[in-house]
Each structure stands twice: as C-alpha cells, then as structure tokens.
Motif scaffolding. Structure first.
Motif, PDB file in Angstrom:
ATOM      1  N   SER A   1     -25.578 -88.011 -13.523  1.00  0.00           N
ATOM      2  CA  SER A   1     -25.892 -89.151 -12.668  1.00  0.00           C
ATOM      3  C   SER A   1     -27.394 -89.234 -12.442  1.00  0.00           C
ATOM      4  CB  SER A   1     -25.163 -89.020 -11.324  1.00  0.00           C
ATOM      5  OG  SER A   1     -25.633 -87.882 -10.626  1.00  0.00           O
ATOM      6  N   PRO A   2     -27.898 -90.379 -11.979  1.00  0.00           N
ATOM      7  CA  PRO A   2     -29.342 -90.495 -11.731  1.00  0.00           C
ATOM      8  C   PRO A   2     -29.786 -89.537 -10.639  1.00  0.00           C
ATOM      9  CG  PRO A   2     -28.269 -92.650 -11.703  1.00  0.00           C
ATOM     10  CD  PRO A   2     -27.190 -91.623 -11.719  1.00  0.00           C
ATOM     11  N   SER A   3     -31.034 -89.085 -10.743  1.00  0.00           N
ATOM     12  CA  SER A   3     -31.577 -88.196  -9.718  1.00  0.00           C
ATOM     13  C   SER A   3     -32.115 -88.969  -8.525  1.00  0.00           C
ATOM     14  CB  SER A   3     -32.706 -87.346 -10.314  1.00  0.00           C
ATOM     15  OG  SER A   3     -33.765 -88.187 -10.748  1.00  0.00           O
ATOM     16  N   PHE A   4     -32.346 -90.278  -8.707  1.00  0.00           N
ATOM     17  CA  PHE A   4     -32.876 -91.143  -7.650  1.00  0.00           C
ATOM     18  C   PHE A   4     -34.227 -90.658  -7.128  1.00  0.00           C
ATOM     19  CE2 PHE A   4     -28.225 -91.698  -7.385  1.00  0.00           C
ATOM     20  CZ  PHE A   4     -28.152 -93.058  -7.651  1.00  0.00           C
ATOM     21  N   ASP A   5     -35.022 -90.031  -8.003  1.00  0.00           N
ATOM     22  CA  ASP A   5     -36.345 -89.555  -7.592  1.00  0.00           C
ATOM     23  C   ASP A   5     -37.266 -90.703  -7.177  1.00  0.00           C
ATOM     24  OD1 ASP A   5     -35.619 -86.965  -8.068  1.00  0.00           O
ATOM     25  OD2 ASP A   5     -36.411 -86.904 -10.113  1.00  0.00           O
ATOM     26  N   GLU A   6     -37.087 -91.870  -7.810  1.00  0.00           N
ATOM     27  CA  GLU A   6     -37.968 -92.997  -7.524  1.00  0.00           C
ATOM     28  C   GLU A   6     -37.602 -93.707  -6.226  1.00  0.00           C
ATOM     29  OE1 GLU A   6     -38.399 -95.617 -10.996  1.00  0.00           O
ATOM     30  OE2 GLU A   6     -37.520 -94.010 -12.174  1.00  0.00           O
ATOM     31  N   VAL A   7     -36.373 -93.510  -5.761  1.00  0.00           N
ATOM     32  CA  VAL A   7     -35.910 -94.222  -4.570  1.00  0.00           C
ATOM     33  C   VAL A   7     -36.529 -93.609  -3.319  1.00  0.00           C
ATOM     34  CG1 VAL A   7     -33.883 -94.812  -3.183  1.00  0.00           C
ATOM     35  CG2 VAL A   7     -33.766 -94.883  -5.674  1.00  0.00           C
ATOM     36  N   THR A   8     -37.131 -94.477  -2.482  1.00  0.00           N
ATOM     37  CA  THR A   8     -37.783 -94.008  -1.255  1.00  0.00           C
ATOM     38  C   THR A   8     -37.188 -94.645  -0.007  1.00  0.00           C
ATOM     39  OG1 THR A   8     -39.479 -95.731  -1.412  1.00  0.00           O
ATOM     40  CG2 THR A   8     -39.955 -93.617  -2.470  1.00  0.00           C
TER      41      THR A   8
ATOM     42  N   ALA B   1     -49.358-108.263  -2.157  1.00  0.00           N
ATOM     43  CA  ALA B   1     -48.298-107.761  -1.285  1.00  0.00           C
ATOM     44  C   ALA B   1     -48.225-106.249  -1.444  1.00  0.00           C
ATOM     45  CB  ALA B   1     -46.956-108.403  -1.625  1.00  0.00           C
ATOM     46  N   LYS B   2     -47.796-105.583  -0.402  1.00  0.00           N
ATOM     47  CA  LYS B   2     -47.736-104.121  -0.399  1.00  0.00           C
ATOM     48  C   LYS B   2     -46.297-103.654  -0.568  1.00  0.00           C
ATOM     49  CE  LYS B   2     -49.248-100.126   2.329  1.00  0.00           C
ATOM     50  NZ  LYS B   2     -49.864 -99.691   3.609  1.00  0.00           N
ATOM     51  N   VAL B   3     -46.106-102.608  -1.367  1.00  0.00           N
ATOM     52  CA  VAL B   3     -44.780-102.023  -1.573  1.00  0.00           C
ATOM     53  C   VAL B   3     -44.455-101.127  -0.382  1.00  0.00           C
ATOM     54  CG1 VAL B   3     -43.358-100.573  -3.065  1.00  0.00           C
ATOM     55  CG2 VAL B   3     -45.088-102.081  -4.073  1.00  0.00           C
ATOM     56  N   ILE B   4     -43.339-101.418   0.284  1.00  0.00           N
ATOM     57  CA  ILE B   4     -42.963-100.597   1.442  1.00  0.00           C
ATOM     58  C   ILE B   4     -41.682 -99.798   1.186  1.00  0.00           C
ATOM     59  CG2 ILE B   4     -44.117-102.060   3.114  1.00  0.00           C
ATOM     60  CD1 ILE B   4     -41.499-103.392   3.746  1.00  0.00           C
ATOM     61  N   GLY B   5     -41.156 -99.893  -0.029  1.00  0.00           N
ATOM     62  CA  GLY B   5     -39.985 -99.091  -0.349  1.00  0.00           C
ATOM     63  C   GLY B   5     -39.402 -99.438  -1.705  1.00  0.00           C
TER      64      GLY B   5
ATOM     65  N   GLY C   1     -43.617 -96.563 -12.427  1.00  0.00           N
ATOM     66  CA  GLY C   1     -44.861 -96.156 -11.771  1.00  0.00           C
ATOM     67  C   GLY C   1     -45.111 -96.810 -10.434  1.00  0.00           C
ATOM     68  N   LEU C   2     -44.334 -97.799 -10.049  1.00  0.00           N
ATOM     69  CA  LEU C   2     -44.557 -98.468  -8.765  1.00  0.00           C
ATOM     70  C   LEU C   2     -43.923 -97.646  -7.651  1.00  0.00           C
ATOM     71  CD1 LEU C   2     -45.881-101.242  -8.022  1.00  0.00           C
ATOM     72  CD2 LEU C   2     -43.559-102.059  -7.623  1.00  0.00           C
ATOM     73  N   THR C   3     -44.681 -97.404  -6.593  1.00  0.00           N
ATOM     74  CA  THR C   3     -44.181 -96.589  -5.491  1.00  0.00           C
ATOM     75  C   THR C   3     -44.740 -97.085  -4.168  1.00  0.00           C
ATOM     76  OG1 THR C   3     -43.878 -94.313  -4.712  1.00  0.00           O
ATOM     77  CG2 THR C   3     -46.038 -94.881  -5.636  1.00  0.00           C
ATOM     78  N   ASP C   4     -44.323 -96.455  -3.088  1.00  0.00           N
ATOM     79  CA  ASP C   4     -44.738 -96.890  -1.748  1.00  0.00           C
ATOM     80  C   ASP C   4     -46.260 -96.910  -1.622  1.00  0.00           C
ATOM     81  OD1 ASP C   4     -42.055 -96.669  -1.469  1.00  0.00           O
ATOM     82  OD2 ASP C   4     -42.096 -95.569   0.411  1.00  0.00           O
ATOM     83  N   GLY C   5     -46.759 -97.959  -0.960  1.00  0.00           N
ATOM     84  CA  GLY C   5     -48.194 -98.067  -0.710  1.00  0.00           C
ATOM     85  C   GLY C   5     -48.956 -98.806  -1.782  1.00  0.00           C
ATOM     86  N   ASP C   6     -48.358 -98.996  -2.953  1.00  0.00           N
ATOM     87  CA  ASP C   6     -49.039 -99.738  -4.016  1.00  0.00           C
ATOM     88  C   ASP C   6     -49.160-101.206  -3.626  1.00  0.00           C
ATOM     89  OD1 ASP C   6     -49.162 -97.424  -5.431  1.00  0.00           O
ATOM     90  OD2 ASP C   6     -47.628 -97.941  -6.891  1.00  0.00           O
ATOM     91  N   VAL C   7     -50.174-101.853  -4.160  1.00  0.00           N
ATOM     92  CA  VAL C   7     -50.406-103.272  -3.899  1.00  0.00           C
ATOM     93  C   VAL C   7     -50.226-104.037  -5.206  1.00  0.00           C
ATOM     94  CG1 VAL C   7     -52.084-105.013  -3.167  1.00  0.00           C
ATOM     95  CG2 VAL C   7     -51.971-102.804  -1.982  1.00  0.00           C
ATOM     96  N   VAL C   8     -49.386-105.071  -5.186  1.00  0.00           N
ATOM     97  CA  VAL C   8     -49.185-105.905  -6.365  1.00  0.00           C
ATOM     98  C   VAL C   8     -49.726-107.295  -6.079  1.00  0.00           C
ATOM     99  CG1 VAL C   8     -47.180-104.613  -7.158  1.00  0.00           C
ATOM    100  CG2 VAL C   8     -46.860-106.544  -5.624  1.00  0.00           C
TER     101      VAL C   8
END
Length: 276
Positions: free
Chosen positions: A18-25, A75-79, A108-115
């Motif tokens: 199953s997925p490890s869900f490492d990217e999920v915050t 916009a900022k990534v918050i999750g 590569g997109l994670t919390d705090g990044d700006v798009v």
C-alpha cells in the motif's frame, strides 16, 4: 518514495503493498471544498445497469478541484491530502485574499511552497502558464484542450507530457501514451509531473479491497451459458468459437478500434499511440 509492505500474517497480507503516504501532510478535507457523491451502482436514470461490475464500496465525498486555475497571482500550499476520487494526491492552496482551492499535487510540492498562475510565472512545479510561455522540452501536466475549459489531459498519478514543438499558433505535445497531439498555444498547462509515483506499485492483496473500491466480481464469459455470453456453453473447457474474443453483446473485444474514423478531432492527432 516508498511503499508499505506487510508481514505475511495471512495469505492476503503476503502480497499486499500500500502507499506510504509520505507526501500527505493534511488528513482531513476542507469542508468548504467537498460535495456529496451519489452512487448509482452502474445504473442509468431508468434504473437499468449500463456499466457492469459496479456497486457497494466505501462512502466518499467529492473534493472540488480547481482545474481552470483562472485566477492570476500566487497562492501558498497549506496541505497535501489523499483524494479517494483519483490516483493522484491533491494540494490545498490559499491565496492572498484567503480563498482556498484544491489542485492536483505535482512531484515535489509540499507545505509552504508558493505556486503562481500567469504568463510571467517561473518554470517550476505547480505553476500554471499558457503553453505559449512554456519553453520547448518542458515536462507538463493538467493540459487544457480548449482555452478556459479547464485541464482535461494528463491528470493521473505519475503522468507527464512533454512539449515537443511550437509553430503556427499551435503546440505539439507528446502524451503519456506516446500520442503526439496538437494543442492551441493559448491553452494552459501546469509545470511538472503528477505526484504519487508509487501508485503503480500498489498491490491490493485481497478481493475484499476491490469491494471497498466499489468494484463487484467479474465472471468469465467462457463459464457462462450460451444464452448469457457468446463464449458460453460446450462440454468442459471450450474455445470461444469466434475469430476473436467478443463482448457479451457480440462486439469484438481486445484490440478492436472504436474511434470514429471521421472524428472531428482526428486532425489534431499527429501520431497515434500505437503507430509503428
């Protein structure tokens, strides 16, 4: 990127991955961006089954994804969240005005990044630009077919397309299938590759997990009666009795081309995915 393996405590656990869900915050959806999702078990408005092998499954709510990305600015990534409705993960954005929206999460997109969205945005994952502003050779996803309609191409986990050329107001894009297609330059696309690369390594491990996904059992035509399937009947294991396998309604299956040879959009396909 890693998948979760299990100790073989049961036969189903032995092969399960199953997925490890490492990217999920973020683990709870944004309430303002979810909608009810009605199940119909493959039935149409008359109650007749038009798609077989559907029914049951866990209850789900639809996450409203912003495929248009028509607002200029940043916009900022918050999750980053799991979405039960698709193979890719989704990212929750919040712009300067406090408005929130979901997008498909690229690698590569994670919390705090700006798009950013707009013709002047940098060439980095998550940013949305018109294809006219994207350099040739760039890896892209979430591609529009018609300006302003929203992304329709390359949205599943791990998928990416490549911008091959630009000429005469159009662009040539190589899709994940190998097809090369013409798209207008004023259509938008998102930079980068869709996230959740480990999705292709997932193994469900047991029949019950497909039932959780709303998939009911599939029965082979060769074990049915002749009145139920063209492959049915006979003593013991019998051949299908046709030049090739067919559907329950007698249409050719497995390799039969169904695309209309006179389709209006044929002129936009430069190279088919199965071209030699």
């Amino acid at each position: 990127m890693a998948t979760k393996r299990y100790k073989p405590t049961t036969p189903s656990r032995r092969n399960m991955m199953s997925p490890s869900f490492d990217e999920v915050t973020k683990f709870t959806p944004e309430k303002s961006l979810i909608a009810k999702k009605k199940k119909n078990a493959g039935r149409n408005s008359y109650g007749k089954i038009t798609v077989r092998h559907q029914g049951g499954g866990n209850k789900q709510k639809y996450r409203i994804i912003d495929f248009k990305r028509d607002g200029e600015g940043t916009a900022k990534v918050i999750g980053v969240e799991y979405d039960p409705n698709r193979t890719s993960y989704i990212a929750l954005l919040e712009n300067d005005e406090g408005k929130k929206s979901y997008i498909i999460a690229p690698v590569g997109l994670t919390d705090g990044d700006v798009v950013a969205t707009g013709a002047d945005a940098d060439i980095k994952p998550g940013n949305v630009l018109p294809i006219s502003s994207i350099p040739v050779g760039t890896i892209i996803h979430n591609i529009e077919l018609y300006p302003g309609k929203g992304a329709q191409l390359v949205r599943s986990a791990g998928a990416f397309a490549q911008l091959m050329a630009k000429e005469n107001g159009t662009a040539q894009i190589r899709l994940p299938s190998g097809e090369v297609r013409i798209v207008r330059l004023d259509c938008k696309a998102t930079i980068g590759q869709v996230g959740n690369l480990e999705h292709e390594t997932v193994k469900l491990g047991k029949a019950g997990k497909t039932r959780h996904m709303g998939i009911r059992p599939t029965v082979r035509g060769s074990v049915m009666n002749p009145c139920d399937h063209p492959h049915g009947g006979g003593e013991g294991k019998s051949p299908v009795g046709h030049p090739g396998p067919v559907t329950p309604w007698g249409k050719p299956a497995l390799g039969y081309k169904t695309r209309n040879k006179k389709a209006r959009t044929n002129k936009f396909i430069i190279k088919r995915r199965n071209a030699k």
